[in-house]
Write a protein that holds these residues in place. Structure first.
Motif, short mmCIF file in Angstrom:
data_model
loop_
_atom_site.label_atom_id
_atom_site.label_comp_id
_atom_site.label_asym_id
_atom_site.label_seq_id
_atom_site.Cartn_x
_atom_site.Cartn_y
_atom_site.Cartn_z
N ARG A 140 -74.50 -1.79 -58.88
CA ARG A 140 -74.86 -1.98 -57.52
C ARG A 140 -75.55 -3.46 -57.09
O ARG A 140 -75.64 -3.82 -56.04
N GLN A 156 -68.84 -3.51 -57.72
CA GLN A 156 -68.85 -2.03 -57.51
C GLN A 156 -67.60 -1.53 -56.79
O GLN A 156 -67.08 -2.03 -55.92
N GLY A 157 -67.08 -0.36 -57.45
CA GLY A 157 -65.75 0.07 -57.11
C GLY A 157 -65.86 0.99 -55.73
O GLY A 157 -66.22 2.02 -56.15
N ASN A 164 -64.35 5.32 -66.54
CA ASN A 164 -65.01 4.16 -66.05
C ASN A 164 -65.68 3.44 -67.22
O ASN A 164 -66.64 4.74 -67.64
N ARG A 171 -66.09 -6.50 -66.15
CA ARG A 171 -65.31 -5.56 -65.44
C ARG A 171 -64.88 -5.88 -63.84
O ARG A 171 -65.76 -6.17 -62.92
N1 GLN Z 1 -68.13 4.48 -59.72
C1 GLN Z 1 -68.15 3.12 -59.06
C2 GLN Z 1 -68.30 1.98 -59.90
O1 GLN Z 1 -68.51 2.17 -60.94
C3 GLN Z 1 -69.64 2.89 -58.05
C4 GLN Z 1 -70.35 4.27 -57.85
C5 GLN Z 1 -71.39 3.96 -57.29
O2 GLN Z 1 -72.28 2.77 -57.02
N2 GLN Z 1 -72.34 4.98 -56.92
O3 GLN Z 1 -68.15 1.05 -59.62
#
Ligand code: GLN
Length: 388
Positions: A17, A33-34, A170, A367
């Motif tokens: 984040r 961030q996904g 992940n 990633r």
């Molecule tokens: N799962 C997402 C990631 O790995 C992000 C999830 C989140 O930030 N709460 O990027």
């Protein structure tokens, strides 16, 4: 100044984040961030509009609005292959982030051991610290991200209370085979332990791989806490809707933890999302088609540039090998974090440093995710080509 708890000094903020914040600061294309950059399905948006007028706008029942839990149970039954009782076997949470935290706090005493695969989704490290659990790391060894079952048995023998399985995984994209899950499940039964799963990418599993839920295996429902969310499946990461499913006595305790942590997930959003849960199998097929196409497109693009990467079996993440750059004199001695920060500023693409997922001293992987519109992915690829 008054002192803070020791707990908070033992983990950092989320690097995933943090990368989003740096990316925003420099206006980079955010592949860190996904989360998707496209709209949620129409029924959810219509549900949201309707809810604005008609409510509810006050608290739902703490462990989830009844109609939402009913819809979740009906959907989950297909993957868990058993009837789920929405009255006793589900807790609605604020994202699967809270589901996982609640699961850990529900099963762990301070000092209990919990097995976590490495690489792992970084939340699990902080979850362990916050719940007082001590992680035992089980390596997932690249390039296939295999594991040694003997290490898991050893962990259970040392008294591990639970093992956390992110499936599909992940950040490495591993999809656990039925046989792997059966082997782990049998150990959990033999040692009377829990399996806590994170299945938020269940609908992003690429052919020929198939998703199997641990809780669907014979005898495993009573040993499994399944954490899941609507974030990825319905492209609503900001709605923060998640849930956990488990046996009644676990759920009864988890509801208490959840109640005092957050009281409840946003009631209007539960109402609006209920419409999404009514969608038929066509929706999930189309979602998979879209992500299959994006995966193909993005991985082909990386190949054209000549960037080395893994081929994810599931999720929308890909690990790219940056060793060739770290070997250049100008990057000599750099960490993957420094490289990612440089990449945001100079290349205009944000990634997550691999070191934030590994227990081992891994410094050569980053990633990227491909949950972006095709034009955005193309622009990201054009920028990444400048690395060469
Ligand atoms: N799962 C997402 C990631 O790995 C992000 C999830 C989140 O930030 N709460 O990027």
């Amino acid at each position: 100044m008054p002192e803070l708890s020791h707990r908070v000094s033992t983990f950092t903020d989320s690097v995933i984040r943090r990368m989003t914040r740096i990316s925003n600061q420099y206006g980079a294309i955010n592949l860190s961030q996904g989360f998707p950059d496209f709209d949620p399905p129409k029924p959810l948006l219509e549900g949201l509009r309707k809810t604005a007028d008609e409510g509810p706008h006050q608290y739902s029942i703490t462990f989830g609005a009844k109609n939402f839990r009913d819809a979740l149970a009906r959907k989950a039954e297909k993957t868990l292959k058993r009837v789920i009782d929405p009255e006793t076997e589900i807790v609605v949470t604020c994202g699967s982030t809270e589901a996982m935290m609640t699961a850990m706090m529900t099963v762990c005493n301070p000092g209990d051991k919990v097995m976590v695969f490495s690489p792992f989704y970084e939340n699990y490290g902080a979850d362990a610290i916050l719940s007082g659990a001590e992680p035992i790391y089980i390596p997932l060894v690249p390039p296939e991200y295999d594991f040694d079952l003997k290490l898991i048995e050893e962990g259970f023998r040392q008294g591990a209370k639970a093992i956390i399985i992110c499936n599909p995984s992940n950040p490495c994209g591993k999809v656990f085979t039925r046989e792997e899950l059966e082997n782990i499940g049998n150990l959990a039964i033999r040692y009377d332990a829990f399996v806590i799963t994170d299945e938020v990418y269940e609908h992003m599993v690429y052919e020929p791989y198939v998703h199997t839920s641990m809780a669907s295996l014979p005898g495993m429902f009573d040993h499994t806490i399944t954490c899941n969310s609507l974030s990825k499946t319905y492209s609503i990461t900001g709605w923060r809707l998640g849930y956990l499913i488990g046996p009644e006595y676990v759920v009864e305790a988890a509801r208490k933890v959840h109640d005092f942590l957050t009281v409840g997930a946003a009631a209007p959003l539960q109402e609006a999302a209920t419409a999404g849960l009514q969608m038929g199998d066509d929706y999930y097929r189309e979602l998979l088609r879209i992500y299959t196409e994006k995966r193909e497109h993005f991985l082909t693009g990386l190949d054209k540039i000549g960037l080395k990467h893994n081929v994810p079996q599931g999720t929308y993440f890909v690990m790219v090998d940056i060793q060739e750059f770290l070997d250049r004199p100008e990057f000599s001695g750099w960490t993957d974090l420094q490289f990612c920060e440089w990449m945001i500023k100079e290349i205009g693409v944000a990634a997550v440093p691999g070191s934030s997922f590994f227990r081992e001293p891994v410094n050569h992987l980053i990633r990227l995710h491909f949950a972006r519109q095709t034009e955005v992915l193309d622009e990201a690829l054009r920028r990444l080509a400048k690395l060469k």
